[in-house]
Design a protein around this motif. Structure first.
Motif, mmCIF file in Angstrom:
data_model
loop_
_atom_site.group_PDB
_atom_site.id
_atom_site.type_symbol
_atom_site.label_atom_id
_atom_site.label_comp_id
_atom_site.label_asym_id
_atom_site.label_seq_id
_atom_site.Cartn_x
_atom_site.Cartn_y
_atom_site.Cartn_z
ATOM 1 N N GLY A 160 0.826 -1.201 0.000
ATOM 2 C CA GLY A 160 0.000 0.000 0.000
ATOM 3 C C GLY A 160 0.857 1.244 0.000
ATOM 4 N N GLY A 161 0.208 2.385 -0.283
ATOM 5 C CA GLY A 161 0.968 3.629 -0.376
ATOM 6 C C GLY A 161 0.388 4.775 0.419
ATOM 7 N N GLY A 162 -0.515 4.465 1.355
ATOM 8 C CA GLY A 162 -1.136 5.508 2.151
ATOM 9 C C GLY A 162 -0.544 5.604 3.540
ATOM 10 N N ASP A 163 -1.214 6.366 4.395
ATOM 11 C CA ASP A 163 -0.732 6.580 5.761
ATOM 12 C C ASP A 163 -0.591 5.280 6.543
ATOM 13 O OD1 ASP A 163 -0.335 9.469 6.206
ATOM 14 O OD2 ASP A 163 -2.442 9.619 5.664
ATOM 15 N N SER A 164 -1.565 4.368 6.402
ATOM 16 C CA SER A 164 -1.508 3.126 7.175
ATOM 17 C C SER A 164 -0.264 2.317 6.840
ATOM 18 C CB SER A 164 -2.771 2.292 6.930
ATOM 19 O OG SER A 164 -3.905 2.911 7.475
ATOM 20 N N ALA A 165 0.034 2.187 5.553
ATOM 21 C CA ALA A 165 1.206 1.415 5.139
ATOM 22 C C ALA A 165 2.486 2.034 5.687
ATOM 23 C CB ALA A 165 1.265 1.327 3.616
ATOM 24 N N VAL A 166 2.622 3.339 5.539
ATOM 25 C CA VAL A 166 3.834 4.024 6.001
ATOM 26 C C VAL A 166 3.922 3.993 7.525
ATOM 27 C CG1 VAL A 166 5.049 6.234 6.079
ATOM 28 C CG2 VAL A 166 3.949 5.484 3.962
ATOM 29 N N ASP A 167 2.808 4.284 8.208
ATOM 30 C CA ASP A 167 2.827 4.331 9.671
ATOM 31 C C ASP A 167 3.203 2.983 10.280
ATOM 32 O OD1 ASP A 167 2.110 6.958 9.548
ATOM 33 O OD2 ASP A 167 0.015 6.653 10.132
#
Length: 336
Positions: A160-167
């Motif tokens: 994924g590439g959104g906040d959840s993936a990064v966080d």
């Protein structure tokens, strides 16, 4: 099955709904809190109980579950009736005299209704992979992380590439044995500071960036995941040895029965008058993520402010003809 009469029926027991109980309680209005989940807290508990939240005033950082525990303590003095594990299926009546019914057969009479249902019922967007259900059942594929310790020593692939993936790539540092982030393009749709931290970890060799790739297949046996196969934009395959796959492709949400109540909607959200948080139907209010108006920010702290505005607007419905002489909580205290 319950039959209850109350001043305010609040649909949704996330942070905004819980704080609405407090604000109504401070004005000596009784509440019933209804939620489809079996516990208080909404997405904070269901999706990210151990994820730190940084924009709650007076808390430099607080985890989702801890925030809900604090809110539960805050509303405890008001004796709010909690109807959990059930969905509101019907709404009839008018301002001052609403009747709500639930999937468990409950009947609630209320003078006002507050919608605090987030974006409605939610579930993950699942990747179209063969054999996915067996790995979901074993926990090898997860859409939420409730306890970081469950992933200690595991090889984790995050897609994924959104906040959840990064966080979660950041949060699992020092917990997971190896972290690989799969995304189809170099640019992430996440907070710039978080993305910068991820880039720094990748430069240090602490996170493997698998870009530009996308999920293609799962390899393993009897629910035990051994590898995730990914392909690049030309279809060339690559295998990533892993124990757990975390696909973060957002949530599929729906308003459910709320969409049939005749409320004015804007892109699956309920439009409100910002000064009062009242919807297009008199006596029905909306706060938190479900509410839509110009300048709306989807922040928990804004949901708290909306809950206060709605409670003050509701006071006149519950107490017709009575003027509200507002006092600050520091002088008023919590009602006994």
């Amino acid at each position: 099955m319950e039959q209850i009469s109350t001043d305010v029926a609040i649909i949704g027991a996330g942070p905004a709904g819980m704080f609405a109980v407090f604000e109504c309680g401070m004005l000596k209005m009784s509440c019933v809190l209804i939620d489809a989940l079996d516990e208080l807290g909404g997405q904070c508990v269901a999706l990210y109980p151990e994820k730190p939240i940084y924009d709650i005033p007076a808390h430099p950082a607080i985890e989702g579950a801890a925030l809900i525990a604090q809110l539960e303590q805050q509303i405890a003095p008001f004796g709010c009736v909690k109807l959990l594990g059930r969905q509101v299926t019907g709404l009839a009546g008018e301002a001052g005299n609403f009747t709500l019914t639930t999937s468990m057969g409950d009947k609630i009479s209320a003078k006002a209704v507050v919608l605090a249902a987030g974006a409605g019922a939610f579930g993950p967007n699942r990747p179209p992979l063969d054999g996915l259900s067996a790995y979901e059942a074993s926990g090898a594929v997860r859409y939420y992380v409730k306890r970081r310790e469950d992933l200690r020593g595991k090889r984790v692939v995050i897609a994924g590439g959104g906040d959840s993936a990064v966080d979660w790539a950041l949060a699992l540092q020092g917990v997971a044995a190896h972290i690989a982030v799969v995304h189809r393009r170099p640019k992430f749709r996440a907070a710039p500071e978080s993305t910068a931290q991820l880039d720094a970890l990748a430069a240090e060799g602490k996170v493997e960036m698998v870009i530009p790739y996308q999920l293609h297949a799962l390899h393993g046996q009897d629910g035990v995941l051994q590898a995730v196969e990914v392909v690049d934009l030309d279809g060339a395959p690559r295998k990533l040895e892993t124990d757990v796959l975390l696909p973060f492709f957002g949530l599929a949400t729906e308003l459910g029965p709320i969409a049939e109540w005749g409320l004015d909607l804007a892109q699956h959200h309920v439009t409100v008058t910002p000064a009062t948080m009242e919807t297009s139907i008199s006596g029905i209010f909306a706060v938190g993520d479900i509410a839509s108006y110009p300048g709306k920010l989807k922040l928990i702290l804004q949901g708290f402010a909306e809950a206060a505005m709605a409670a003050h607007a509701i006071y006149g419905l519950v107490n017709p003809g009575m003027a509200l002489h507002f006092e600050h909580s520091t002088t008023k205290g919590v009602p006994g």
